[in-house]
Design an enzyme around this catalytic site. Structure first.
Site, short mmCIF file in Angstrom:
data_model
loop_
_atom_site.label_atom_id
_atom_site.label_comp_id
_atom_site.label_asym_id
_atom_site.label_seq_id
_atom_site.Cartn_x
_atom_site.Cartn_y
_atom_site.Cartn_z
N GLU A 1 109.92 55.62 43.09
CA GLU A 1 108.48 55.55 42.81
C GLU A 1 107.97 54.12 43.03
O GLU A 1 106.89 53.91 43.59
CB GLU A 1 108.21 56.04 41.38
CG GLU A 1 106.78 55.93 40.90
CD GLU A 1 105.77 56.74 41.70
OE1 GLU A 1 106.16 57.50 42.60
OE2 GLU A 1 104.56 56.56 41.45
N GLY B 1 89.96 70.78 56.39
CA GLY B 1 91.04 71.71 56.74
C GLY B 1 91.39 71.55 58.20
O GLY B 1 91.06 70.55 58.83
#
Ligand code: M6R
Length: 618
Positions: free
Chosen positions: A491, A101
């Site tokens: 993609e 984090g």
């Protein structure tokens, strides 16, 4: 981003931590480290920049101990180096922490702690935000708090989403884990007289299937025989573990050279698993048991917004197409990281569909939070991970059941998400009375052919390898598609960028004349996605324009399309598919082209540089 592991029990912790980190390496791999405590509180820390194999040799020389924590890093603050690798210690050396984090207020906290460090003649040992955590804990301990209280106070001071594991010299048979916000989760695994901790299930599966997922705001004190949770508000309890139903074989690479290749080959099976029981023909119904939304809600929706990031965003773009074409109602897609910073106008009659294979992508979770707080619009999440944060935030979930995806490049979860979006479009159209039962049945029958379209697309692996050999040295590609093939062009370009490190741009074919055509010459190959369909003639006009600039054209088109094969330099044949189902026939080919390009260039396909499988930081 970043993988955390922990162990407390009766075995040597080092090898267990290392094996756990190997299973989590897809979450980050620029450096790694472990800390091990023996029963007397003697502590050893080993950390290394680079891949885990660089740590492995060093660990063999490490003293033993049956308690420890480990980490594999994706750098946010401070470049990859031994110094910045986790674990990080307090300046006193008795508190050791690994973190996933960002401590958003780390500058402020560092400044506050600096004066004390200066007074003690100590200094920071890294450039990370993490190091403030053990230091804060250590200060609280020095003020007389128990470790649990010190950890709780320290976490209370942190801003940002964080998952943490910690050990303390004073408690050699215990590890601590804590979760604040959506930073990728923490799972505790229950063994026989031993406990395991990991960011994700794959690291636990070889040891146990009995697990407890730490909730937001919880802190766990983990001993070999028991776990005690301190919940939000300070309540304490012993959690009930649940059984997970995951096969350890699913996370083995088997005979395949890379996880990405294995996962490309798994796509027909993954898609069948996604649609199993959800595409019923008699009587016709789509997603009969999944959506926990009243039919009245589905019937009264006026608009659908599909959000996601990366490959999931491309699935969202295709989903938008299906919702318009099949359900017949307005639909949009949006990049989740942009969406909440605009002033989107939704209202309660918009259905928001979040696509996220991991269910932990911070941008997508942020957008979902925004939808809930600002608009209260109903939300469906399409995800591969049951119990992920996104499933907790959404009103209802469609779990795509693809099995764990280990390769950093999303492949099988892309087709699983597509299948779920197609079914959702069918369900909404039927609930709204815009899709008759007969038409629904036809749509579902078509979807049932998708596994075989994928299978036949995968059959083009050798042809993709030949093309990759020919263009292995190219530095640029333009990938063109129209209509439902446009998101696939994007993609394809994303896959080329992320695993082959080739600059590739996915464009709507019609846009090419408006600028990109200036790039084209003999050295700039163009991949054209051109199956037969309503826009085929327009696509061939674009191909002619490309050829007139002498750029080599690689076309992906229908088997037996001699006219197209004649027109282009290189042709890859895919099975002809109904117009709305071309994403399933083309997807394996665009994945395999990127895979083969990366192979030709000798790149690290499952762990491409700078990337992490799950993006849990902004
Ligand atoms: O877990 P999510 O589907 O939310 O992840 C979104 C993107 O981070 C992910 O698709 C990423 O772009 C992949 N590396 C693509 O292969």
């Amino acid at each position: 981003m970043c993988g955390i592991v922990g162990y407390v029990g009766h075995q040597a912790a080092g090898p267990i931590l290392l094996e756990g980190l190997q299973r989590l390496e897809y979450r980050g791999y620029d450096s790694s480290g472990i800390a091990v405590l023996d029963h007397d509180g003697a502590l050893s820390v080993m950390k290394r920049e680079g891949k885990l194999r660089d740590l492995q040799a060093a660990i063999e020389r490490m003293p033993g101990g049956a308690t420890g924590i480990g980490h594999t890093r994706w750098a946010t603050h401070g470049q990859p180096s031994d110094r910045n690798a986790h674990p990080h210690a307090s300046s006193s050396g008795d508190v050791i922490v690994v973190q996933n984090g960002i401590v958003e207020n780390y500058r402020e906290l560092k400044a506050e702690l600096q004066e004390r460090l200066d007074a003690e003649g100590r200094s920071w040992q890294s450039d990370t935000d993490t190091e403030v955590i053990p230091e804060l804990i250590s200060r609280e301990l020095a003020a007389g708090k128990s470790f649990g209280d010190a950890l709780a106070s320290a976490i209370g001071r942190l801003r940002g989403a964080n998952a943490i594991a910690a050990v303390h010299r004073g408690s050699p048979n215990r590890i601590y884990a804590a979760r604040k916000g959506s930073a990728g989760g923490i799972v505790i695994g229950y063994g026989d007289g031993e406990m395991f901790v990991a960011s994700d299930l794959p690291a636990l599966l070889p040891h146990t299937t009995s697990v407890y997922h730490l909730e937001d705001g919880e802190i766990a004190a983990i001993d070999p025989e028991s776990v005690t949770i301190r919940g939000q508000g300070g309540t304490q309890f012993q959690p009930e573990p649940t059984q997970v139903d995951l096969d350890p074989v699913a996370i083995a690479r088997g005979p395949f050279r890379h996880f990405m290749l294995k996962e490309i080959h798994e796509q027909p099976r993954a898609l069948s698993d996604t649609i199993r029981g959800r595409a019923r023909l008699e009587p016709a119904s789509a997603l009969p048991d999944d959506l926990d939304l009243p039919t009245e809600t589905l019937a009264s929706i006026e608009r659908v917004l599909v959000i996601g990031m990366g490959t999931s965003l491309h699935a969202a773009m295709i989903g938008r197409w299906w919702i318009e074409q099949i359900a017949g109602i307005p639909a949009d897609f949006d990049n989740a990281s942009e969406f909440r910073f605009r002033a989107p106008l939704l209202g309660p009659s918009t259905l928001v569909v979040a696509v996220t294979q991991s269910g932990e992508t911070i941008d997508t979770l942020g957008a979902m939070n925004h939808v809930r707080d600002r608009w209260g619009a109903p939300q469906v999440v399409i995800t591969n991970v049951d119990g992920s944060e996104a499933t907790r935030q959404a009103d209802t979930s469609i779990i795509i059941r693809c099995g764990p995806e280990v390769g950093v490049a999303s492949t099988k979860t892309f087709v699983g998400s597509l299948a779920a979006l197609y079914l959702l479009a069918c369900r909404i159209g039927h609930a709204q009375g815009r899709l008759s039962t007969e038409a629904l049945s036809k749509r579902l029958e078509q979807l049932l052919t998708a596994p075989s379209l994928l299978e036949r697309g995968i059959g083009q692996a050798a042809r993709c390898a030949q093309i990759a050999q020919l263009f292995g040295a190219a530095s640029n590609f333009l990938v063109l598609g129209r209509g439902i093939e446009y998101p696939l062009a994007m993609e394809a370009a994303l896959k080329c960028k992320e695993i082959s490190y080739v600059h590739a741009e996915g464009y709507a074919a019609g846009e090419m004349k408006h600028g990109p055509i200036a790039l084209l010459d003999q050295g700039f190959p163009v991949i054209a996605l051109a199956p037969r369909g309503p826009l085929f003639d327009k696509m061939t006009s674009t191909i002619q324009q490309v050829r007139a600039r002498r750029a080599p054209v690689i076309a992906v088109g229908d088997e037996g399309d001699a006219e197209l094969a004649e027109l282009v330099d290189h042709f890859i044949a895919v099975p002809p598919a109904p117009p709305l189902l071309t994403p399933f026939s083309l997807t394996p080919v665009v994945q395999l082209l990127a895979y083969q390009l990366a192979l030709t260039r000798g790149l690290d396909i499952d762990q491409p540089r700078n990337l992490a499988k799950t993006v849990t930081v902004e």
